[in-house]
Design a protein around this motif. Sequence first.
Motif, PDB file in Angstrom:
ATOM      1  N   LEU A  37       0.851  -1.188   0.000  1.00 28.16           N
ATOM      2  CA  LEU A  37       0.000   0.000   0.000  1.00 28.16           C
ATOM      3  C   LEU A  37       0.886   1.238   0.000  1.00 28.16           C
ATOM      4  O   LEU A  37       1.672   1.440   0.921  1.00 28.16           O
ATOM      5  CB  LEU A  37      -0.902  -0.002   1.234  1.00 28.16           C
ATOM      6  CG  LEU A  37      -1.734  -1.264   1.431  1.00 28.16           C
ATOM      7  CD1 LEU A  37      -2.470  -1.213   2.757  1.00 28.16           C
ATOM      8  CD2 LEU A  37      -2.705  -1.455   0.293  1.00 28.16           C
ATOM      9  N   GLU A  38       0.766   2.023  -1.046  1.00 28.10           N
ATOM     10  CA  GLU A  38       1.536   3.264  -1.143  1.00 28.10           C
ATOM     11  C   GLU A  38       0.629   4.476  -1.307  1.00 28.10           C
ATOM     12  O   GLU A  38       1.004   5.574  -0.933  1.00 28.10           O
ATOM     13  CB  GLU A  38       2.486   3.204  -2.340  1.00 28.10           C
ATOM     14  CG  GLU A  38       3.567   2.165  -2.207  1.00 28.10           C
ATOM     15  CD  GLU A  38       4.441   2.105  -3.444  1.00 28.10           C
ATOM     16  OE1 GLU A  38       5.654   2.252  -3.285  1.00 28.10           O
ATOM     17  OE2 GLU A  38       3.897   1.920  -4.556  1.00 28.10           O
ATOM     18  N   PRO A  50      -4.558   4.073   2.670  1.00 35.64           N
ATOM     19  CA  PRO A  50      -4.418   3.200   3.842  1.00 35.64           C
ATOM     20  C   PRO A  50      -5.247   1.926   3.682  1.00 35.64           C
ATOM     21  O   PRO A  50      -6.167   1.858   2.858  1.00 35.64           O
ATOM     22  CB  PRO A  50      -4.947   4.065   4.992  1.00 35.64           C
ATOM     23  CG  PRO A  50      -5.887   5.017   4.342  1.00 35.64           C
ATOM     24  CD  PRO A  50      -5.342   5.278   2.957  1.00 35.64           C
ATOM     25  N   ASP A  58       2.238  -1.277   4.560  1.00 42.09           N
ATOM     26  CA  ASP A  58       2.463   0.100   4.139  1.00 42.09           C
ATOM     27  C   ASP A  58       3.843   0.193   3.496  1.00 42.09           C
ATOM     28  O   ASP A  58       4.864   0.086   4.178  1.00 42.09           O
ATOM     29  CB  ASP A  58       2.360   1.029   5.344  1.00 42.09           C
ATOM     30  CG  ASP A  58       2.524   2.497   5.007  1.00 42.09           C
ATOM     31  OD1 ASP A  58       2.947   2.826   3.872  1.00 42.09           O
ATOM     32  OD2 ASP A  58       2.249   3.328   5.880  1.00 42.09           O
ATOM     33  N   ASN A  78       5.304   2.699   2.475  1.00 45.16           N
ATOM     34  CA  ASN A  78       5.983   3.940   2.843  1.00 45.16           C
ATOM     35  C   ASN A  78       6.599   3.868   4.240  1.00 45.16           C
ATOM     36  O   ASN A  78       7.196   4.838   4.694  1.00 45.16           O
ATOM     37  CB  ASN A  78       4.998   5.115   2.770  1.00 45.16           C
ATOM     38  CG  ASN A  78       4.441   5.285   1.379  1.00 45.16           C
ATOM     39  OD1 ASN A  78       5.185   5.366   0.407  1.00 45.16           O
ATOM     40  ND2 ASN A  78       3.129   5.317   1.264  1.00 45.16           N
ATOM     41  N   ASP A  79       6.434   2.751   4.905  1.00 48.86           N
ATOM     42  CA  ASP A  79       6.937   2.552   6.272  1.00 48.86           C
ATOM     43  C   ASP A  79       8.099   1.560   6.213  1.00 48.86           C
ATOM     44  O   ASP A  79       7.911   0.393   5.868  1.00 48.86           O
ATOM     45  CB  ASP A  79       5.800   2.021   7.141  1.00 48.86           C
ATOM     46  CG  ASP A  79       6.196   1.748   8.576  1.00 48.86           C
ATOM     47  OD1 ASP A  79       7.316   1.257   8.828  1.00 48.86           O
ATOM     48  OD2 ASP A  79       5.366   1.993   9.461  1.00 48.86           O
TER      49      ASP A  79
END
Length: 150
Positions: free
Chosen positions: A9-10, A13, A110, A112-113
Motif C-alpha cells: 500500500l503506497e 491506507p 504500508d 511507505n513505512d
Amino acid sequence: MAEVWFYMLEREPVDAVLPGLLARGLQRGLRLSVQSNDVEALKLLSDKLWAYEDVAFLAHGDASTPMPEKQPIYLTTAEDNPNGATFRFYIAGAEPLAMDGLSRASIMFDGNDAAALDHARALWRRFRGEGHEISYWKQDESGRWVNQAA
C-alpha cells in the motif's frame, strides 16, 4: 499449500483499500477473515464495512458477534477461524503462524513505512522457503491492482 499474496500500500491506507477487496471476495462466494495486531485498526475497518456504499454494507462480525460462524467476513486479533474462512487478510503487522485450511493468505503492508517493508521482506523469505506460491501486488496510477511478478 496456500498462496501468499503481498499487497504493498503506497497510495491509500488499508481501511480504504480492503473493503473493495473483501467485496470482490464476497461476490465470488468466499468466506473471508481479517486478522490484525491492532484492535483500533479492526474497529476502523468495521466502520468502513458498515458504510461501504450508500446503498450497501459488507456484513461482518467478530468474537463478540452472535453466531460468528455465520459471518461472511470475520474480524479478529487471533488465529481463530469460526466462519471457516479460506481467504485471510493480515493487516497492521499481523502474520500467519499456520495456514491450515487457507487457500490464500494476503499480507497487506504500508510500502511507505520502512519497518513494515522490512517485515514484509522477512515474511516473503519465510514463505518462499516454506514453498508457498507468492505474488506481489501494487496499485497502478488508476488504482488497479497489478501483479508485479507477472
